[in-house]
Design an enzyme around this catalytic site. Structure first.
Site, PDB file in Angstrom:
ATOM      1  N   ASP A   1       0.825  -1.214   0.000  1.00  0.00           N
ATOM      2  CA  ASP A   1       0.000   0.000   0.000  1.00  0.00           C
ATOM      3  C   ASP A   1       0.855   1.258   0.000  1.00  0.00           C
ATOM      4  OD1 ASP A   1       0.791  -0.947   2.590  1.00  0.00           O
ATOM      5  OD2 ASP A   1      -0.349   0.710   3.460  1.00  0.00           O
ATOM      6  N   GLU A   2       0.251   2.321  -0.477  1.00  0.00           N
ATOM      7  CA  GLU A   2       0.788   3.687  -0.352  1.00  0.00           C
ATOM      8  C   GLU A   2       2.289   3.792  -0.644  1.00  0.00           C
ATOM      9  OE1 GLU A   2      -1.931   5.528   3.167  1.00  0.00           O
ATOM     10  OE2 GLU A   2      -0.468   4.024   3.810  1.00  0.00           O
TER      11      GLU A   2
HETATM   12  C1  TNX Z   1      -3.779   3.689   5.789  1.00  0.00           C
HETATM   13  S1  TNX Z   1      -4.817   1.002   5.118  1.00  0.00           S
HETATM   14  C2  TNX Z   1      -2.765   2.744   5.841  1.00  0.00           C
HETATM   15  C3  TNX Z   1      -2.016   2.553   7.093  1.00  0.00           C
HETATM   16  C4  TNX Z   1      -2.466   3.502   8.151  1.00  0.00           C
HETATM   17  C5  TNX Z   1      -3.959   3.608   8.126  1.00  0.00           C
HETATM   18  C6  TNX Z   1      -4.528   4.437   9.218  1.00  0.00           C
HETATM   19  C7  TNX Z   1      -3.438   0.913   4.540  1.00  0.00           C
HETATM   20  C8  TNX Z   1      -3.241  -0.215   3.660  1.00  0.00           C
HETATM   21  N1  TNX Z   1      -2.529   1.844   4.852  1.00  0.00           N
HETATM   22  O1  TNX Z   1      -0.637   2.684   6.866  1.00  0.00           O
HETATM   23  O2  TNX Z   1      -2.026   3.029   9.379  1.00  0.00           O
HETATM   24  O3  TNX Z   1      -4.339   4.164   6.898  1.00  0.00           O
HETATM   25  O4  TNX Z   1      -5.924   4.366   9.236  1.00  0.00           O
END
Ligand code: TNX
Length: 528
Positions: free
Chosen positions: A331-332
């Site tokens: 993710d991200e």
């Molecule tokens: C998004 S959900 C993220 C996390 C954070 C979370 C906080 C996701 C795959 N990545 O790194 O902790 O939001 O709500």
């Protein structure tokens, strides 16, 4: 007086204690969570006594373990022993009898049939896992004080009837983030017990992130020695040794819960990048990070060192993980170029496969060329879930706006985040995984998972406040058929479940939307 003496003698002779008829009970008035598939009440009850035994089908060692689990759950509060005996004879009086079904295909891998008669209890399933799920139902049919660790004066009656029950979804999970704040072995075990109570079967552990690397990798010891030494806000962090991790895996497996370990790659890797300079494209180690913003870190995706590193980590993880999935995060990765990200996901998929496991990842991984045994965890973008369907990849549904345990309940909640909105208890419950995204149908969905991110969560009280009561709703979404679920009915069962949460000393959120039935006990702290 003479009469009384006579009665007393009779009692001593015939052990009167057991002959007191049990009070009739109505199984339809029990408030089970998750709601079972079908239920038939017969209007009497079975009473546990000092003579009640647990009878296990001859020679079934796994069932014997479930029997011991039940015996240990029942003994402290009742003061009875619940000895375990082996026999194939059905309907032994005053016994709880476990046996493996013949010809009950509909029960599947985890279903069970519970028959409670005045004289005996029968619990069957195709597998010990099914019997274990049924044991949870049995425990919920007893007075809530059954969970107490000390002797209780109570009449231990169970409403008679028949429950035939099996899960809707195959994957019913929760996640705990031990990276942002570290939670040690005992705390994770407690979390496992919470899941077991509501028939959940997967615990996903988010083991690594920018703020901390929490799993010992023997070939790369600095990951934990340095990368595990802090957490959000700058506390001392911590990590699981491989022995710790194995202990969690075993504890979960004894409760028929499978661990899904996550190593978040190629972003969310600052703790690793700070521990080994060679993982960075510029060859310089980064500084440890204790903030909350993410999206700045990335492994060096065109460097072969990176793949040796990933291979070593996954190899060691696989050796201690009996379950089918290795979660690679994904993710991200905002600092990884798109083409590099795709290249990385494809290569890591091959590594996971080479080690004999299925790759799981956040829905961002659908940018790669996934093979059909991969699993995408939907959290943010609907297009990604559709891409998964297009690649014939199964989806675990964790939509952030419905299923994130770290979202605040409302604007007054001090813990948690709100980037995906507020999630009151009803919002968390009223959604259908198979009707959320156009083109994502029931057959594309492996199951449901509720993730708990811990940027704002530092201890068990805080954890419980965000987890309870929402966890119960997610457990029901996973277990109970969609057509059997509705909020009006659920909220009444949840309200009636309050005494159980309190008997367990759980620090739950007392939502105003739920008709709670029991005034808050003194001594149970309800804090935010
Ligand atoms: C998004 S959900 C993220 C996390 C954070 C979370 C906080 C996701 C795959 N990545 O790194 O902790 O939001 O709500």
């Amino acid at each position: 007086m003479k009469n009384l003496l006579f009665l007393f003698c009779l009692c001593v002779l015939f052990s009167c204690e057991e002959k007191i008829p049990a009070t009739p009970k109505d199984l339809t008035k029990e408030f089970l969570i998750p709601k079972p598939d079908s239920l038939l009440a017969t209007g009497s009850s079975f009473q546990l006594t000092n003579e009640t035994q647990i009878v296990i089908e001859n020679g079934n060692e796994e069932l014997n373990k479930v029997g011991q689990y039940l015996s240990k759950k029942l003994s402290p509060a009742t003061g009875f022993n619940f000895p375990i005996n082996f026999s194939d004879k059905k309907n032994t009086p005053n016994a709880i009898h476990f046996f493996i079904s013949k010809n009950k295909k509909q029960l599947g891998e985890e279903g069970y049939e519970l028959t409670v008669d005045e004289n005996y209890i029968q619990l069957e399933g195709n597998t010990p896992a099914g019997i274990f799920r049924g044991v949870q139902t049995l425990l919920q049919l007893l007075p809530e004080t059954i969970v107490k660790k000390t002797l209780q004066s109570e009449s231990w009656e169970i409403a008679s009837g028949n429950i035939f029950d099996f899960p809707n979804y195959e994957y019913r999970g929760a996640m705990i983030d031990v990276s942002r704040h570290f939670f040690g072995v005992e705390k994770v075990k407690e979390y496992v017990d919470h899941l077991a109570r509501y028939k959940m079967n997967y615990l996903h552990i988010h083991l690594t992130d920018d703020q901390g690397w929490r799993i010992e990798i023997k070939k790369w010891p600095n990951l934990t020695a340095h990368g595990g030494s802090t957490q959000v806000g700058g506390g001392k962090g911590g990590f699981f040794t491989q022995e710790d991790y194995k202990e969690i895996v075993k504890y979960a497996a004894d409760r028929f819960i499978t661990i899904v370990p996550e190593i978040d790659l190629p972003g969310h890797t600052n703790a690793a990048l700070a521990s080994y300079a060679e993982l960075n494209c510029d060859g310089k180690a980064t500084k440890l990070y204790t903030g909350m913003e993410v999206g700045f870190s990335t492994l060096c995706t065109r460097n072969e060192n990176t793949y040796e590193f990933v291979d070593d980590v996954i190899k060691e993880l696989v050796e201690m993980t009996p379950g089918p999935y290795i979660h690679i995060g994904g993710d991200e990765s905002h600092s990884t170029k798109k083409e590099d990200y795709i290249y990385f996901v494809d290569r890591v998929q091959d590594i996971v496969k080479k080690h004999g496991k299925q790759m799981m990842g956040w829905d961002d991984i659908t940018a790669g060329s996934l093979t059909s045994n991969a699993v995408a965890q939907h959290w943010a973008k609907k297009e990604n879930a559709k891409k998964a369907v297009g690649q014939n990849v199964k989806i675990v549904m964790s939509p952030a706006s419905k299923a994130y345990l770290d979202m605040k309940y409302d604007s007054t909640t001090t813990l948690g985040l709100n980037w995906a909105g507020f999630i009151e208890v009803d919002t968390g419950y009223i959604w259908n995984p198979a009707a959320l995204i156009n083109g994502v149908k029931r057959e594309n969905i492996l199951g449901v998972e509720c993730p708990l991110w811990t940027e704002t969560v530092t201890d068990l009280d805080e954890l419980e406040y965000l987890v309870f009561p929402r966890l119960l709703g997610y457990a029901e979404i996973g277990w109970t058929k969609q057509e059997d679920r509705n909020w009006e009915d659920y909220k009444v069962r949840l309200g009636n479940h309050q005494a159980r949460l309190e008997a367990l000393g759980i620090n739950y959120y007392p939502s105003k939307l739920v008709p709670w039935t029991k005034p808050t006990e003194k001594g149970v702290k309800l804090k935010n």
